[in-house]
Design a protein around this motif. Structure first.
Motif, PDB file in Angstrom:
ATOM      1  N   PHE A   7       0.883   4.260  -2.781  1.00 37.09           N
ATOM      2  CA  PHE A   7       0.885   5.339  -2.163  1.00 37.09           C
ATOM      3  C   PHE A   7       1.803   6.727  -2.530  1.00 37.09           C
ATOM      4  CE2 PHE A   7       0.170   8.662   1.156  1.00 37.09           C
ATOM      5  CZ  PHE A   7      -0.564   8.701   1.284  1.00 37.09           C
ATOM      6  N   LEU A   8       3.205   5.929  -2.570  1.00 33.48           N
ATOM      7  CA  LEU A   8       3.921   7.003  -2.992  1.00 33.48           C
ATOM      8  C   LEU A   8       3.810   6.922  -4.684  1.00 33.48           C
ATOM      9  CD1 LEU A   8       6.863   6.586  -0.209  1.00 33.48           C
ATOM     10  CD2 LEU A   8       5.166   7.977  -0.816  1.00 33.48           C
ATOM     11  N   SER A  47       4.300   4.906   4.208  1.00 36.19           N
ATOM     12  CA  SER A  47       3.942   5.192   3.611  1.00 36.19           C
ATOM     13  C   SER A  47       2.731   4.421   3.347  1.00 36.19           C
ATOM     14  CB  SER A  47       4.628   5.299   2.338  1.00 36.19           C
ATOM     15  OG  SER A  47       5.066   4.582   1.686  1.00 36.19           O
ATOM     16  N   GLY A  48       2.785   3.292   3.803  1.00 33.45           N
ATOM     17  CA  GLY A  48       2.409   2.409   4.061  1.00 33.45           C
ATOM     18  C   GLY A  48       0.916   2.512   5.177  1.00 33.45           C
ATOM     19  N   ALA A  57       1.149  -1.044  -0.060  1.00 32.86           N
ATOM     20  CA  ALA A  57       0.577   0.132   0.021  1.00 32.86           C
ATOM     21  C   ALA A  57       1.004   1.762  -0.130  1.00 32.86           C
ATOM     22  CB  ALA A  57      -0.925  -0.081   1.386  1.00 32.86           C
ATOM     23  N   GLY A  58       1.534   1.315   0.800  1.00 37.08           N
ATOM     24  CA  GLY A  58       2.655   2.245   0.910  1.00 37.08           C
ATOM     25  C   GLY A  58       3.752   2.874  -0.715  1.00 37.08           C
ATOM     26  N   PRO A  73       0.485  10.507  -5.429  1.00 39.77           N
ATOM     27  CA  PRO A  73       1.135  10.275  -3.897  1.00 39.77           C
ATOM     28  C   PRO A  73      -0.346  11.266  -3.999  1.00 39.77           C
ATOM     29  CG  PRO A  73       2.205  11.677  -5.211  1.00 39.77           C
ATOM     30  CD  PRO A  73       2.576   9.800  -6.253  1.00 39.77           C
ATOM     31  N   LYS A  74      -1.034  11.111  -2.989  1.00 37.71           N
ATOM     32  CA  LYS A  74      -2.847  12.017  -2.162  1.00 37.71           C
ATOM     33  C   LYS A  74      -2.190  13.764  -2.927  1.00 37.71           C
ATOM     34  CE  LYS A  74      -5.134  13.908   1.721  1.00 37.71           C
ATOM     35  NZ  LYS A  74      -5.340  13.802   2.901  1.00 37.71           N
ATOM     36  N   TYR A 123       1.008   4.945   6.720  1.00 40.59           N
ATOM     37  CA  TYR A 123      -0.478   6.761   6.422  1.00 40.59           C
ATOM     38  C   TYR A 123      -1.751   6.227   5.717  1.00 40.59           C
ATOM     39  CZ  TYR A 123      -0.742  11.175   5.161  1.00 40.59           C
ATOM     40  OH  TYR A 123      -2.007  12.904   5.261  1.00 40.59           O
ATOM     41  N   CYS A 124      -0.980   5.417   4.895  1.00 44.01           N
ATOM     42  CA  CYS A 124      -2.196   5.309   3.971  1.00 44.01           C
ATOM     43  C   CYS A 124      -3.207   4.539   4.363  1.00 44.01           C
ATOM     44  CB  CYS A 124      -1.910   4.399   1.932  1.00 44.01           C
ATOM     45  SG  CYS A 124      -3.023   4.417   1.171  1.00 44.01           S
ATOM     46  N   TRP A 125      -2.863   3.625   5.050  1.00 51.41           N
ATOM     47  CA  TRP A 125      -4.320   3.088   5.608  1.00 51.41           C
ATOM     48  C   TRP A 125      -5.024   3.511   6.711  1.00 51.41           C
ATOM     49  CZ3 TRP A 125      -6.258  -1.704   4.895  1.00 51.41           C
ATOM     50  CH2 TRP A 125      -5.931  -2.624   4.272  1.00 51.41           C
TER      51      TRP A 125
END
Length: 533
Positions: A271-272, A316-317, A267-268, A275-276, A319-321
């Motif tokens: 996610f990177l 980062s995962g 997921a991280g 990115p959001k 943060y995503c989760w």
């Protein structure tokens, strides 16, 4: 009006303090997991090797960087018990967890994100297995993670101190294991792709941090140059030894050697990549990671060499989760953590010496029967055992040393030597050998540098898997003392020979073995090295 502002500052400070405290608690938890199992089984084969090399301070070796031996030297202060040698590795693994929490915080994660990231790292079977042994792997993970943290902190704050921190992390990482150069190189290539216009500006900022790196690395570079850069020859030998890489197995390990934590780091990674804030610069990290994975595959390296790249993706995962779980109720969050820790708990007996050996065998057999998953029992030579190889490599060394001592006791020769073609056996004999143990030498790995150039005419206890037919012409008299038989041990099949008055044929074989491992050994034959009788 003046009263409201301090309240906000105080509240922010309290939240930050709580977050830092939470991160530290995860580090303490990680350390405690290993604290009560440090003494189990015994020292690993590689640990014995590094411990014996650490007896004297050196800036370099033929096959490794020196940092792990420095840690062994410091560890010797605490005594000779197994726990003494494993205390520092466990502390470094705890620091890696703390750095992972700090990276999560840098990415903007709060308590939930930090909890997910640190928990995923702690519960990873691959990380658990490499977190407590006195080996370069645990320090490697720390330095890769510290380098990642420093670069991310600089990216966020633009403070030059973080470039100096990155420089120190890279330099000591190189002094521990040269593979960190692959990581930094992949980051540099990805950076050039995304920010080619900024390269000259950034190079100016890197000038003094680069000088720091050169200053730290210079003694090791000089040592390597003086010895003909043996690490390059050793790397080629390792690559030749790995005849092929099973791509399917490599990819399987990539996705599943972290267990249930795969859900976090993948997921991280995604996610990177997306990115959001849609900042292209963030894609440097996942692209460099994929480059590291590809390079290790092409070099026939082991996947755990790149474990230090994963903490960023756990962060980062996390943060995503955290973003996703906040959309659900508390029960969903609880279930998420239960699954993570349940898988980690089930894998514990497979990766740390938690259970007695016989109990461990039964537990693993039941797990294999239930899951049909046999990968942990696959050894490096392609065979399978009833124990993971790194468990088996923690047993049998003391018993072997006693066997060799019994053979030595039969001969009243003060100049008797013990020779083996296996660095692990040499380390085990040196560590566990008592007062009656003759001098142990080996022409493999860095023990070669302290081996004598000439052995003709000596009486030698020779440990090798060579059959009697290959040994019978190497001395005036050859006696087979014993063939070691140990279940699931690399010691099984080792022949203990007594060679009386070794001849020129043995000397030629001895020289050939030395020069195969270290071509420059030919010039060492002209003068004895650290060898007196």
């Amino acid at each position: 009006m003046d009263y409201v502002k301090p309240q906000k500052i105080s509240g922010t400070f309290t939240k930050q303090y709580s977050l830092h405290l939470l991160i530290i608690l995860f580090g303490v938890f990680k350390f405690c997991i290993h604290l009560f199992t440090m003494e189990a089984y015994g020292l690993h084969a590689d640990e014995l090797y590094y411990i014996e090399l650490s007896r004297s301070f050196e800036w370099g070796y033929l096959d490794i960087s020196p940092f792990v031996t420095w840690m062994g030297r410091i560890s010797s202060i605490f005594g000779n018990a197994v726990i003494s040698w494993r205390m520092l590795p466990c502390l470094f693994s705890a620091f890696t967890v703390i750095l992972t929490g700090q990276i999560t915080r840098l990415l903007g994660g709060k308590q939930l994100a930090v909890s997910i990231a640190c928990s995923a790292l702690i519960c990873s079977p691959a990380v658990l297995a490499t977190s407590y042994l006195l080996q370069p792997a645990v320090f490697d993970q720390f330095f890769w993670t510290l380098l990642t943290y420093a670069l991310l902190a600089y990216q966020k704050n633009r403070q030059i101190k973080y470039l100096y921190l990155a420089s120190a992390a890279f330099s000591f990482g190189m002094l521990n294991k040269y593979t960190i150069l692959i990581y930094l190189g992949s980051l540099g290539i990805a950076y050039l792709f995304f920010k080619p216009k900024h390269i000259l500006i950034d190079l100016k900022k890197l000038f003094y941090p680069a000088l720091l790196s050169i200053a730290i690395l210079l003694p090791n570079i000089i040592w390597q140059w003086h010895h003909g850069f043996p690490i390059l020859h050793y790397s080629s030998l390792v690559a030749k030894g790995a005849l092929y890489v099973d791509l399917g197995d490599y990819l399987f390990q990539l996705f599943f050697f972290h267990g249930a934590s795969v859900a976090v780091w993948t997921a991280g990674l995604i996610f990177l990549f997306f990115p959001k804030e849609n900042i292209p610069f963030q894609r440097i990290w996942p692209i460099s990671f994929l480059m590291v994975v590809l390079i290790l595959l092409l070099l026939k390296g082991k996947l755990y060499y790149g474990l230090g790249a994963f903490p960023l993706f756990f962060a980062s995962g996390g943060y995503c989760w955290a973003i996703m779980l906040k959309q659900l109720n508390k029960a969903a969050r609880v279930v998420f953590f239960i699954v993570l820790y349940a898988f980690g708990a089930l894998s514990l007996p497979l990766v740390i010496p938690l259970l007695p050996i016989e109990v461990s065998r039964m537990y693993i057999a039941k797990m294999v029967k239930m899951t049909s998953f046999t990968r942990p029992l696959l050894w490096e030579d392609g065979t399978s055992g009833t124990l993971p190889q790194f468990f088996a490599d923690m047993t049998g060394w003391e018993l072997m040393a006693k066997k060799v001592e019994r053979v030595a006791d039969r001969y009243a020769d003060p100049k008797l030597l013990v020779l083996t073609d296996n660095y692990a056996i040499a380390g085990g004999l040196m560590f566990y050998g008592g007062q009656n143990m003759p001098r142990v030498i080996s022409v493999h790995n860095s023990f070669l540098l302290s081996s004598p150039p000439y052995v003709t005419g000596k009486n030698i206890i020779y440990l090798s898997k060579d059959s009697p037919s290959k040994v019978q012409d190497l001395a005036r008299e050859v006696k087979l003392a014993e063939v070691i038989k140990m279940e699931n041990s690399q010691l099984s099949g080792i022949h203990i020979y007594m060679l009386i008055d070794v001849n020129a044929r043995f000397q030629n074989k001895y020289n050939s073995d030395r020069e195969t491992f270290y071509p420059q050994a030919k010039r060492l034959n002209a003068q004895p090295l650290k060898f007196e009788l």
